[in-house]
Motif scaffolding. Structure first.
Motif, mmCIF file in Angstrom:
data_model
loop_
_atom_site.group_PDB
_atom_site.id
_atom_site.type_symbol
_atom_site.label_atom_id
_atom_site.label_comp_id
_atom_site.label_asym_id
_atom_site.label_seq_id
_atom_site.Cartn_x
_atom_site.Cartn_y
_atom_site.Cartn_z
ATOM 1 N N GLU A 5 0.882 -1.353 0.021
ATOM 2 C CA GLU A 5 0.121 -0.238 -0.005
ATOM 3 C C GLU A 5 0.942 1.222 -0.133
ATOM 4 O OE1 GLU A 5 -3.601 0.463 2.725
ATOM 5 O OE2 GLU A 5 -2.196 1.790 3.442
ATOM 6 N N LEU A 6 0.740 2.030 -1.218
ATOM 7 C CA LEU A 6 1.664 3.254 -1.301
ATOM 8 C C LEU A 6 0.619 4.399 -0.955
ATOM 9 C CD1 LEU A 6 3.333 2.289 -4.431
ATOM 10 C CD2 LEU A 6 4.035 1.948 -2.191
ATOM 11 N N ILE A 7 -0.644 4.477 -1.253
ATOM 12 C CA ILE A 7 -1.555 5.342 -1.012
ATOM 13 C C ILE A 7 -2.408 4.912 -0.312
ATOM 14 C CG2 ILE A 7 -2.906 7.385 -1.906
ATOM 15 C CD1 ILE A 7 -0.926 7.636 -3.905
ATOM 16 N N SER A 8 -3.043 5.305 1.081
ATOM 17 C CA SER A 8 -4.155 4.543 1.692
ATOM 18 C C SER A 8 -5.338 5.293 1.298
ATOM 19 C CB SER A 8 -3.732 4.788 3.258
ATOM 20 O OG SER A 8 -3.949 6.146 3.573
ATOM 21 N N GLY B 258 -1.860 0.580 -4.546
ATOM 22 C CA GLY B 258 -0.395 -0.381 -3.828
ATOM 23 C C GLY B 258 0.169 -0.664 -5.382
ATOM 24 N N ALA B 259 1.451 -1.032 -4.974
ATOM 25 C CA ALA B 259 2.199 -1.614 -5.989
ATOM 26 C C ALA B 259 1.967 -3.254 -5.734
ATOM 27 C CB ALA B 259 3.778 -1.547 -5.772
ATOM 28 N N VAL B 260 1.899 -4.115 -6.897
ATOM 29 C CA VAL B 260 2.000 -5.561 -7.222
ATOM 30 C C VAL B 260 3.140 -6.116 -7.490
ATOM 31 C CG1 VAL B 260 0.898 -7.172 -8.237
ATOM 32 C CG2 VAL B 260 -0.442 -5.023 -7.923
ATOM 33 N N VAL B 261 3.624 -6.530 -6.446
ATOM 34 C CA VAL B 261 5.080 -7.226 -6.352
ATOM 35 C C VAL B 261 5.082 -8.542 -6.236
ATOM 36 C CG1 VAL B 261 7.251 -7.029 -5.252
ATOM 37 C CG2 VAL B 261 5.800 -5.059 -5.433
ATOM 38 N N PRO B 262 5.609 -9.490 -7.121
ATOM 39 C CA PRO B 262 5.686 -10.823 -7.209
ATOM 40 C C PRO B 262 6.584 -11.203 -5.877
ATOM 41 C CG PRO B 262 6.403 -10.193 -9.253
ATOM 42 C CD PRO B 262 6.097 -8.773 -8.456
ATOM 43 N N VAL B 263 5.827 -12.327 -5.269
ATOM 44 C CA VAL B 263 6.367 -12.851 -4.081
ATOM 45 C C VAL B 263 7.942 -13.425 -4.223
ATOM 46 C CG1 VAL B 263 6.501 -14.908 -2.579
ATOM 47 C CG2 VAL B 263 4.294 -13.843 -3.022
ATOM 48 N N ARG B 264 8.071 -13.735 -5.379
ATOM 49 C CA ARG B 264 9.564 -14.562 -5.804
ATOM 50 C C ARG B 264 10.422 -13.423 -5.677
ATOM 51 N NH1 ARG B 264 10.151 -17.610 -11.259
ATOM 52 N NH2 ARG B 264 9.717 -15.326 -12.122
ATOM 53 N N ASP C 225 -5.551 11.993 -0.336
ATOM 54 C CA ASP C 225 -3.797 12.115 -0.595
ATOM 55 C C ASP C 225 -2.951 11.852 0.673
ATOM 56 O OD1 ASP C 225 -1.564 12.219 -2.236
ATOM 57 O OD2 ASP C 225 -1.236 14.489 -1.784
ATOM 58 N N THR C 226 -3.444 10.539 1.435
ATOM 59 C CA THR C 226 -2.750 10.177 2.275
ATOM 60 C C THR C 226 -1.819 8.967 2.062
ATOM 61 O OG1 THR C 226 -4.798 8.680 2.850
ATOM 62 C CG2 THR C 226 -4.449 10.886 4.100
ATOM 63 N N PRO C 227 -0.581 9.074 2.823
ATOM 64 C CA PRO C 227 0.442 7.954 2.358
ATOM 65 C C PRO C 227 -0.227 6.382 2.829
ATOM 66 C CG PRO C 227 1.287 9.024 3.964
ATOM 67 C CD PRO C 227 -0.183 9.859 3.773
ATOM 68 N N GLY C 228 0.304 5.492 2.051
ATOM 69 C CA GLY C 228 0.009 4.212 2.677
ATOM 70 C C GLY C 228 1.007 3.557 3.623
ATOM 71 N N CYS C 229 0.525 2.744 4.172
ATOM 72 C CA CYS C 229 1.213 2.071 5.429
ATOM 73 C C CYS C 229 2.470 1.563 5.229
ATOM 74 C CB CYS C 229 0.396 1.186 6.251
ATOM 75 S SG CYS C 229 -0.001 -0.396 5.725
ATOM 76 N N PHE C 230 2.785 0.863 4.023
ATOM 77 C CA PHE C 230 3.808 0.512 3.520
ATOM 78 C C PHE C 230 5.026 1.407 3.639
ATOM 79 C CE2 PHE C 230 7.203 -0.486 0.305
ATOM 80 C CZ PHE C 230 7.493 -1.945 0.593
ATOM 81 N N LEU C 231 4.628 2.714 3.254
ATOM 82 C CA LEU C 231 5.812 3.877 3.171
ATOM 83 C C LEU C 231 6.189 4.213 4.783
ATOM 84 C CD1 LEU C 231 4.590 5.758 0.095
ATOM 85 C CD2 LEU C 231 6.293 4.127 0.230
ATOM 86 N N TYR C 232 4.882 4.456 5.443
ATOM 87 C CA TYR C 232 5.384 4.974 6.845
ATOM 88 C C TYR C 232 5.394 4.266 7.976
ATOM 89 C CZ TYR C 232 0.130 5.279 7.581
ATOM 90 O OH TYR C 232 -0.922 4.947 8.011
ATOM 91 N N SER C 233 4.985 2.987 7.829
ATOM 92 C CA SER C 233 4.849 2.081 9.246
ATOM 93 C C SER C 233 5.998 1.952 9.782
ATOM 94 C CB SER C 233 4.315 0.894 8.766
ATOM 95 O OG SER C 233 4.443 -0.008 9.728
ATOM 96 N N GLY C 234 5.984 2.112 11.321
ATOM 97 C CA GLY C 234 7.232 1.695 12.017
ATOM 98 C C GLY C 234 7.346 0.356 12.483
ATOM 99 N N ALA C 235 6.848 -0.466 12.077
ATOM 100 C CA ALA C 235 6.718 -1.746 12.126
ATOM 101 C C ALA C 235 8.133 -2.647 11.934
ATOM 102 C CB ALA C 235 5.477 -2.569 11.579
ATOM 103 N N ASP C 236 8.397 -3.355 12.859
ATOM 104 C CA ASP C 236 9.717 -4.357 12.565
ATOM 105 C C ASP C 236 9.437 -5.366 11.626
ATOM 106 O OD1 ASP C 236 11.409 -3.082 14.361
ATOM 107 O OD2 ASP C 236 9.617 -3.770 15.646
#
Length: 201
Positions: A72-75, A140-146, A80-91
């Motif tokens: 997720e790049l834009i939530s 969001g960006a669609v990114v292959p698992v591989r 115009d709010t950024p997506g959690c993939f960009l700003y999350s502080g998760a480990d």
């Protein structure tokens, strides 16, 4: 919306069970509704026996044949709010493929560092969510698992067990007891990502 929340709830159940099984004696705290954490990108706090606490972001995906992540790049495109993939502080991001019965543990800072220079290589997908009268668009960006597995060290993929639903008064140890194998099949749908629920640890 009920289907979205149901997928999110099941993903969190699987994530909790896997965390407790991975580190016996650890504790998992659900902070999804805690205002102190909602804007910082963490759904769960994982308290290890050593006392270390890690932030966990959980994503649930119900697509039947998907072998791709939805980062997720834009939530909310309309706001115009950024997506959690960009700003999350998760480990860790625990990405749960509900239909396939797989959980992927992604070291989020490393995945983000790997992805950003390559972002233009991946297609963007728009997903729509209806909440009452309000409809908003997530991008969001669609990114292959591989690609992620080959490019980022430390990615872990596990087959899921069915977690016992957590009920009031049930300890983490009891909640982590799992018996039957793969998760129940779901109808194919758009990727599901939980709403902004954030922390940094």
């Amino acid at each position: 919306m009920r289907g979205v929340q149901g997928a999110a709830d099941r993903a969190v159940q699987h994530a909790r069970a896997w965390l407790l099984e991975t580190e016996p004696g650890s504790r998992v705290h659900d902070v999804q509704l805690d205002p102190r954490f909602q804007h910082r990108g963490v759904d769960l706090l994982w308290e290890l026996p050593s006392g270390e606490v890690r932030g966990i972001e959980v994503k649930g995906d119900r697509q039947a044949t998907r072998r791709r992540y939805f980062f997720e790049l834009i939530s909310n495109l309309e706001k115009d709010t950024p997506g959690c993939f960009l700003y999350s502080g998760a480990d860790l991001m625990l990405y749960v493929f509900l239909t396939q019965g797989e959980l992927h543990a992604l070291p989020l800072p490393r995945v983000r560092e790997w992805f950003l220079p390559r972002a233009k290589e991946y297609a963007l997908k728009h997903a729509f969510t209806q909440t009452g009268a309000i409809r908003y668009t997530t991008v969001g960006a669609v990114v292959p698992v591989r690609d992620v597995a080959e490019g980022v060290p430390g990615v872990v993929t596990v087959k899921l067990k069915r977690p016992v639903p957590v009920t009031p008064g049930t300890s983490d140890a009891e909640a982590s007891a799992t018996t039957s194998a793969a998760s129940e099949p779901q109808a194919p749908e758009a990727p599901e990502a939980q709403g902004p629920r954030r922390t940094g640890t």
